[in-house]
Design a protein around this motif. Sequence first.
Motif, PDB file in Angstrom:
ATOM      1  N   LEU A  58     163.068  56.277 -20.282  1.00 56.73           N
ATOM      2  CA  LEU A  58     163.086  55.640 -18.965  1.00 56.73           C
ATOM      3  C   LEU A  58     164.289  54.715 -18.803  1.00 56.73           C
ATOM      4  O   LEU A  58     164.897  54.655 -17.727  1.00 56.73           O
ATOM      5  CB  LEU A  58     161.798  54.852 -18.756  1.00 56.73           C
ATOM      6  CG  LEU A  58     160.525  55.685 -18.583  1.00 56.73           C
ATOM      7  CD1 LEU A  58     159.305  54.785 -18.494  1.00 56.73           C
ATOM      8  CD2 LEU A  58     160.621  56.559 -17.341  1.00 56.73           C
ATOM      9  N   SER A  59     164.652  54.016 -19.870  1.00 53.77           N
ATOM     10  CA  SER A  59     165.818  53.129 -19.798  1.00 53.77           C
ATOM     11  C   SER A  59     167.096  53.922 -19.567  1.00 53.77           C
ATOM     12  O   SER A  59     167.942  53.541 -18.745  1.00 53.77           O
ATOM     13  CB  SER A  59     165.926  52.311 -21.084  1.00 53.77           C
ATOM     14  OG  SER A  59     167.068  51.487 -21.061  1.00 53.77           O
ATOM     15  N   TRP A  62     167.081  55.358 -16.017  1.00 55.13           N
ATOM     16  CA  TRP A  62     167.308  54.311 -15.035  1.00 55.13           C
ATOM     17  C   TRP A  62     168.791  53.962 -14.944  1.00 55.13           C
ATOM     18  O   TRP A  62     169.333  53.792 -13.851  1.00 55.13           O
ATOM     19  CB  TRP A  62     166.489  53.082 -15.401  1.00 55.13           C
ATOM     20  CG  TRP A  62     166.688  51.912 -14.496  1.00 55.13           C
ATOM     21  CD1 TRP A  62     167.370  50.772 -14.760  1.00 55.13           C
ATOM     22  CD2 TRP A  62     166.198  51.774 -13.150  1.00 55.13           C
ATOM     23  NE1 TRP A  62     167.343  49.920 -13.683  1.00 55.13           N
ATOM     24  CE2 TRP A  62     166.630  50.504 -12.683  1.00 55.13           C
ATOM     25  CE3 TRP A  62     165.443  52.584 -12.314  1.00 55.13           C
ATOM     26  CZ2 TRP A  62     166.320  50.050 -11.402  1.00 55.13           C
ATOM     27  CZ3 TRP A  62     165.140  52.120 -11.047  1.00 55.13           C
ATOM     28  CH2 TRP A  62     165.567  50.882 -10.593  1.00 55.13           C
ATOM     29  N   LEU A 397     162.294  50.957  -5.931  1.00 57.40           N
ATOM     30  CA  LEU A 397     163.006  52.237  -5.916  1.00 57.40           C
ATOM     31  C   LEU A 397     163.569  52.545  -4.531  1.00 57.40           C
ATOM     32  O   LEU A 397     164.713  53.000  -4.403  1.00 57.40           O
ATOM     33  CB  LEU A 397     162.064  53.359  -6.359  1.00 57.40           C
ATOM     34  CG  LEU A 397     161.619  53.324  -7.824  1.00 57.40           C
ATOM     35  CD1 LEU A 397     160.609  54.433  -8.103  1.00 57.40           C
ATOM     36  CD2 LEU A 397     162.814  53.467  -8.756  1.00 57.40           C
TER      37      LEU A 397
END
Length: 430
Positions: A58-59, A62, A397
């Motif tokens: 996820l990092s 992102w 988001l």
Amino acid sequence: MKTRIVLSELFKALGNAVWFSVLLFPLMIMKVNVVGGKALVTFRWQFVPFIFVSSFILSYLWKRALVWNEHRQDKIASDTLYYKFKKNVQTYFKNQSIKYVTLSLLVAFVVSFPFLFGMYHTNVMITAFIYVILALGLNIVVGLGGLLNLGYAAFFAVGSYTYGLLWKYIGPNFISAGIDTGWLFWISLPLAGIISTIFGVLLSLPVLRLRGDYLAIITLAFGEIVRMVLQNSGQITGGATGISLIPRPWFFGMKLAPKQAAVYIYYIVVVLVLLTIFVVRRIEDSRVGRALEAMREDEIACQAMGIDLVKNKLITFALGAFFAGIAGVVLAAQTTYINPDSFTLWESIMILMAIVIGGTGSIPGAIGGALLLKLLPEYFRPLAQYRMLIYGVAMILVIIFKSDGLLPRHRKQYTFEEKMNSNASAGAGK
């Protein structure tokens, strides 16, 4: 060069994964059980790989998404997948037969919805459509006028309590005289709109010179004042207990069973949604709507051009309050019970979130945002405890990657020939 950037991002994602694993260790790995008055700590080590891998992925995603968002404006619009998809959809619906068939199918689906999905889903859609009316009304204030209103639920409460108080004090007279109590709904519908409009004008008077955060604070205080007045005026409004047994509308003098009444209210709210869309659409294209947009962009320049800001702000708050009032009457008729806890600050924030997520100033955006925020929590009840987290993530988001909303408003661009024809027709009309 690109390889070095990717490796750097991978190392940063690795560091973030380690940090999240340490940060979430007491919450996800350690579990404390009390047995016989003693605390036993259990370590769930099987969660460590999941936390580490998910944090790493996820990092990294992102970071890549932020880089993509930063450089997506560098591309030519016609080369993007979104632009190609949009052009294909527009080309597809330019065919009049396809457009009419699609519209007919949509109308047939809306009309037959109560018979296809039953009473539960009908009540869910009634609530969603009520919030569509609220979102469209607030869109006039926030989207067109640019006035941040955090007390919009107060006008919603005024509409609901108009119907509730009419039932409480006039309903017994109707019953004793043998008059159909269902008429109270039709009396309350325009009356609630008028009273809410008066409250909207009264609110706008002290905030004519305020903008931004100061305006938001004043409207927030107004919403809380209305709620506290309703809660503490027990002898008149019923206080925290509220008003119950509010009658649903009758069908030409015939009292309906709960299932049939839900279907009847569903069709009423559909008509009100269509009426609201029509009115808001006409306001957008009118001289008032364009003055409101000018006020939203720059009040000083707007005033220098001779536009009356006082008049426009009064109109903005009045129009928004009117639609909140009629939505409140429908809510009271649907639930047959109201109390001050139904009109908290959270309701105002929910309506504002619907506009921001859908697209500020956009009618399809307000409709889509309201349906999204009301239907998703209802049909994903297992995730109800994570609702605030999901809303927060969704807002972040949308603000970062789609700052103008999911369905932003785009004004029609006129060609030189169309402008000349429009001016010629206007001159001929004179």
